[in-house]
Design a protein around this motif. Structure first.
Motif, PDB file in Angstrom:
ATOM      1  N   GLN A   1       0.973  -1.577   0.101  1.00 40.73           N
ATOM      2  CA  GLN A   1      -0.042   0.141  -0.045  1.00 40.73           C
ATOM      3  C   GLN A   1       1.123   0.766   0.296  1.00 40.73           C
ATOM      4  O   GLN A   1       1.778   1.284   0.430  1.00 40.73           O
ATOM      5  CB  GLN A   1      -0.895  -0.176   0.759  1.00 40.73           C
ATOM      6  N   LYS A   2       0.186   2.278  -0.867  1.00 38.85           N
ATOM      7  CA  LYS A   2       1.336   3.533  -0.514  1.00 38.85           C
ATOM      8  C   LYS A   2       0.573   4.867   0.050  1.00 38.85           C
ATOM      9  O   LYS A   2      -0.682   4.630   0.047  1.00 38.85           O
ATOM     10  CB  LYS A   2       0.801   4.445  -1.781  1.00 38.85           C
ATOM     11  N   MET A   3       1.254   5.151   0.499  1.00 40.04           N
ATOM     12  CA  MET A   3       1.019   6.373   1.273  1.00 40.04           C
ATOM     13  C   MET A   3       1.221   7.837   0.941  1.00 40.04           C
ATOM     14  O   MET A   3       3.176   7.398   1.527  1.00 40.04           O
ATOM     15  CB  MET A   3       0.524   5.986   3.314  1.00 40.04           C
ATOM     16  N   ILE A   4       0.155   8.902   1.821  1.00 34.13           N
ATOM     17  CA  ILE A   4       1.244  10.521   2.146  1.00 34.13           C
ATOM     18  C   ILE A   4       1.813  10.812   3.291  1.00 34.13           C
ATOM     19  O   ILE A   4       0.974  10.958   3.335  1.00 34.13           O
ATOM     20  CB  ILE A   4       1.051  11.137   1.020  1.00 34.13           C
ATOM     21  N   LYS A   5       2.854  10.289   3.398  1.00 30.92           N
ATOM     22  CA  LYS A   5       3.398  11.391   5.261  1.00 30.92           C
ATOM     23  C   LYS A   5       3.413  12.590   5.242  1.00 30.92           C
ATOM     24  O   LYS A   5       2.573  13.581   4.358  1.00 30.92           O
ATOM     25  CB  LYS A   5       5.325  10.582   5.590  1.00 30.92           C
ATOM     26  N   ARG A   6       3.127  13.130   5.854  1.00 29.50           N
ATOM     27  CA  ARG A   6       3.035  14.130   6.597  1.00 29.50           C
ATOM     28  C   ARG A   6       3.284  15.603   6.276  1.00 29.50           C
ATOM     29  O   ARG A   6       3.369  17.158   5.290  1.00 29.50           O
ATOM     30  CB  ARG A   6       2.832  14.530   8.692  1.00 29.50           C
ATOM     31  N   ASP A   7       5.325  15.130   5.738  1.00 26.94           N
ATOM     32  CA  ASP A   7       6.131  15.551   5.110  1.00 26.94           C
ATOM     33  C   ASP A   7       5.908  16.478   3.670  1.00 26.94           C
ATOM     34  O   ASP A   7       6.478  16.560   2.831  1.00 26.94           O
ATOM     35  CB  ASP A   7       6.707  15.434   5.670  1.00 26.94           C
ATOM     36  N   GLY A   8       5.285  15.058   2.680  1.00 25.28           N
ATOM     37  CA  GLY A   8       4.602  14.751   1.447  1.00 25.28           C
ATOM     38  C   GLY A   8       5.106  13.829   1.101  1.00 25.28           C
ATOM     39  O   GLY A   8       4.980  13.442  -0.488  1.00 25.28           O
ATOM     40  N   SER A   9       6.434  13.359   1.811  1.00 23.27           N
ATOM     41  CA  SER A   9       7.020  11.970   0.835  1.00 23.27           C
ATOM     42  C   SER A   9       5.796  11.033   1.136  1.00 23.27           C
ATOM     43  O   SER A   9       4.818  10.664   2.122  1.00 23.27           O
ATOM     44  CB  SER A   9       8.171  11.376   1.633  1.00 23.27           C
ATOM     45  N   GLU A  10       6.201   9.515   0.139  1.00 23.77           N
ATOM     46  CA  GLU A  10       5.982   9.062   0.142  1.00 23.77           C
ATOM     47  C   GLU A  10       6.121   7.838   0.467  1.00 23.77           C
ATOM     48  O   GLU A  10       7.187   7.584   0.414  1.00 23.77           O
ATOM     49  CB  GLU A  10       5.340   8.667  -1.867  1.00 23.77           C
ATOM     50  N   ALA A  11       5.096   7.210   1.212  1.00 18.36           N
ATOM     51  CA  ALA A  11       6.001   5.990   1.868  1.00 18.36           C
ATOM     52  C   ALA A  11       5.324   4.828   1.409  1.00 18.36           C
ATOM     53  O   ALA A  11       3.896   4.265   0.640  1.00 18.36           O
ATOM     54  CB  ALA A  11       5.754   6.229   3.349  1.00 18.36           C
ATOM     55  N   ILE A  12       6.207   3.474   1.844  1.00 19.97           N
ATOM     56  CA  ILE A  12       5.425   2.704   1.036  1.00 19.97           C
ATOM     57  C   ILE A  12       5.338   1.365   1.888  1.00 19.97           C
ATOM     58  O   ILE A  12       6.186   0.641   2.628  1.00 19.97           O
ATOM     59  CB  ILE A  12       6.090   1.521  -0.939  1.00 19.97           C
ATOM     60  N   LEU A  13       4.379   0.777   2.087  1.00 20.91           N
ATOM     61  CA  LEU A  13       4.062  -0.204   3.465  1.00 20.91           C
ATOM     62  C   LEU A  13       3.886  -1.760   2.815  1.00 20.91           C
ATOM     63  O   LEU A  13       2.856  -1.720   2.408  1.00 20.91           O
ATOM     64  CB  LEU A  13       3.216   1.042   4.377  1.00 20.91           C
ATOM     65  N   MET A  14       3.869  -2.328   3.696  1.00 27.35           N
ATOM     66  CA  MET A  14       2.427  -3.716   3.727  1.00 27.35           C
ATOM     67  C   MET A  14       2.215  -4.010   5.014  1.00 27.35           C
ATOM     68  O   MET A  14       2.737  -3.817   6.048  1.00 27.35           O
ATOM     69  CB  MET A  14       4.537  -5.073   3.955  1.00 27.35           C
ATOM     70  N   LEU A  15       0.723  -4.202   4.789  1.00 33.17           N
ATOM     71  CA  LEU A  15      -0.343  -4.088   5.719  1.00 33.17           C
ATOM     72  C   LEU A  15      -0.971  -5.535   5.422  1.00 33.17           C
ATOM     73  O   LEU A  15      -1.159  -5.960   4.088  1.00 33.17           O
ATOM     74  CB  LEU A  15      -1.164  -3.169   4.931  1.00 33.17           C
ATOM     75  N   THR A  16      -1.639  -5.613   6.523  1.00 33.05           N
ATOM     76  CA  THR A  16      -2.073  -7.261   6.637  1.00 33.05           C
ATOM     77  C   THR A  16      -3.261  -6.193   7.760  1.00 33.05           C
ATOM     78  O   THR A  16      -2.988  -5.377   8.098  1.00 33.05           O
ATOM     79  CB  THR A  16      -1.493  -7.482   8.447  1.00 33.05           C
ATOM     80  N   THR A  17      -4.752  -6.098   7.188  1.00 31.94           N
ATOM     81  CA  THR A  17      -5.677  -6.257   7.493  1.00 31.94           C
ATOM     82  C   THR A  17      -6.676  -6.823   7.654  1.00 31.94           C
ATOM     83  O   THR A  17      -7.385  -8.007   7.422  1.00 31.94           O
ATOM     84  CB  THR A  17      -6.044  -4.870   6.095  1.00 31.94           C
ATOM     85  N   SER A  18      -7.355  -6.911   9.126  1.00 32.15           N
ATOM     86  CA  SER A  18      -8.395  -7.222   9.745  1.00 32.15           C
ATOM     87  C   SER A  18      -9.815  -6.802   9.839  1.00 32.15           C
ATOM     88  O   SER A  18      -9.835  -5.658  10.580  1.00 32.15           O
ATOM     89  CB  SER A  18      -7.962  -7.924  10.668  1.00 32.15           C
ATOM     90  N   LEU A  19     -10.748  -7.426   9.976  1.00 31.17           N
ATOM     91  CA  LEU A  19     -11.988  -7.604   9.630  1.00 31.17           C
ATOM     92  C   LEU A  19     -12.703  -7.256  11.376  1.00 31.17           C
ATOM     93  O   LEU A  19     -12.353  -7.987  11.740  1.00 31.17           O
ATOM     94  CB  LEU A  19     -13.201  -8.028   9.010  1.00 31.17           C
ATOM     95  N   LEU A  20     -12.800  -6.114  12.192  1.00 26.53           N
ATOM     96  CA  LEU A  20     -13.136  -6.734  13.688  1.00 26.53           C
ATOM     97  C   LEU A  20     -14.583  -6.230  13.541  1.00 26.53           C
ATOM     98  O   LEU A  20     -15.333  -5.410  13.360  1.00 26.53           O
ATOM     99  CB  LEU A  20     -12.710  -5.145  14.568  1.00 26.53           C
ATOM    100  N   THR A  21     -15.084  -7.065  14.446  1.00 23.48           N
ATOM    101  CA  THR A  21     -16.710  -7.781  14.950  1.00 23.48           C
ATOM    102  C   THR A  21     -17.091  -7.589  15.878  1.00 23.48           C
ATOM    103  O   THR A  21     -16.246  -7.954  16.600  1.00 23.48           O
ATOM    104  CB  THR A  21     -17.380  -8.390  13.460  1.00 23.48           C
TER     105      THR A  21
END
Length: 233
Positions: free
Chosen positions: A63-83
């Protein structure tokens, strides 16, 4: 990081704060859309859809994300659904910043491409030299040998041709030696990179009438054979 189904951030840990660059209190007033790229938002929506419909999803995912300073970060994400009570409530993300790793991999890929290109150029150069120089001289030598063999009498004519053959053989041997030295001079293995560069400079000056010199700044020291060969090449 945990956010509700609409993307509103509910809670973050200190690692997320450090990664994104926003204070925790500010993050908890934001929506994830605020720091997702267009491509990242499309990815998030696809992950959301699959988790809610209980489809299989390959994790972790990039996943790609824009940090507060405007730079782009590349993340490896694991997402879980909370119920809660069987109802979907929120999404929990566990992220690892792989920006530097990706950048290093890209650099490595670039260097490998450059090395491969250099190797191919060297192969082409070797092929041209063998064809244009060594092979042509060997053809001439072969014809002169045929001419010598066809002579019915020896004498001055035959001796003169033999002398020419000897000179031609010496020239071919000299060319092969120079060719071998150009590929990997023995001085590089015996004495190291600096003497090899000094030899190359002197050889270039002698054979091509180009004034070349080597100046060493700092303390002379040996590198590993691999580094010295790579630097010389």
């Amino acid at each position: 990081m945990v956010h509700d189904l609409a993307g509103n951030i509910l809670t973050v840990n200190e690692a997320t704060v450090q990664m994104v660059g926003y204070p925790a209190e500010e993050l908890c007033k934001m929506n994830v859309k605020s720091f997702l790229t267009t491509e990242g938002l499309e990815m998030a929506q696809e992950v959301r859809r699959k988790l809610l419909s209980k489809e299989t999803i390959s994790q972790p995912y990039e996943q790609k994300m824009i940090k507060r300073d405007g730079s782009e970060a590349i993340l490896m994400l694991t997402t879980s659904l909370l119920t809660r009570n069987g109802k979907s409530q929120a999404f929990q993300h566990i992220a690892r910043d792989v920006t530097e790793q990706k950048r290093m991999n890209e650099n490595l890929r670039f260097y490998v491409q450059q090395i491969t290109r250099a190797q191919e150029e060297e192969r082409n150069r070797i092929a041209r030299e063998l064809h244009d120089d060594t092979a042509q001289q060997l053809i001439v030598l072969s014809r002169q040998i045929d001419q010598l063999m066809s002579l019915k009498a020896t004498g001055m004519q035959g001796m003169g041709l033999i002398e020419k053959l000897s000179e031609r053989v010496d020239a071919i041997l000299d060319g092969v030696r120079r060719f071998s030295q150009d590929l990997r001079p023995s001085i590089l293995d015996d004495l190291g990179l600096i003497p090899a560069l000094e030899w190359l400079a002197a050889d270039t000056t002698e054979h091509f009438d180009i004034s070349v010199g080597v100046e060493v700044i700092g303390t002379e020291r040996r590198f590993s054979p691999e580094k010295e060969l790579c630097s010389f090449a």
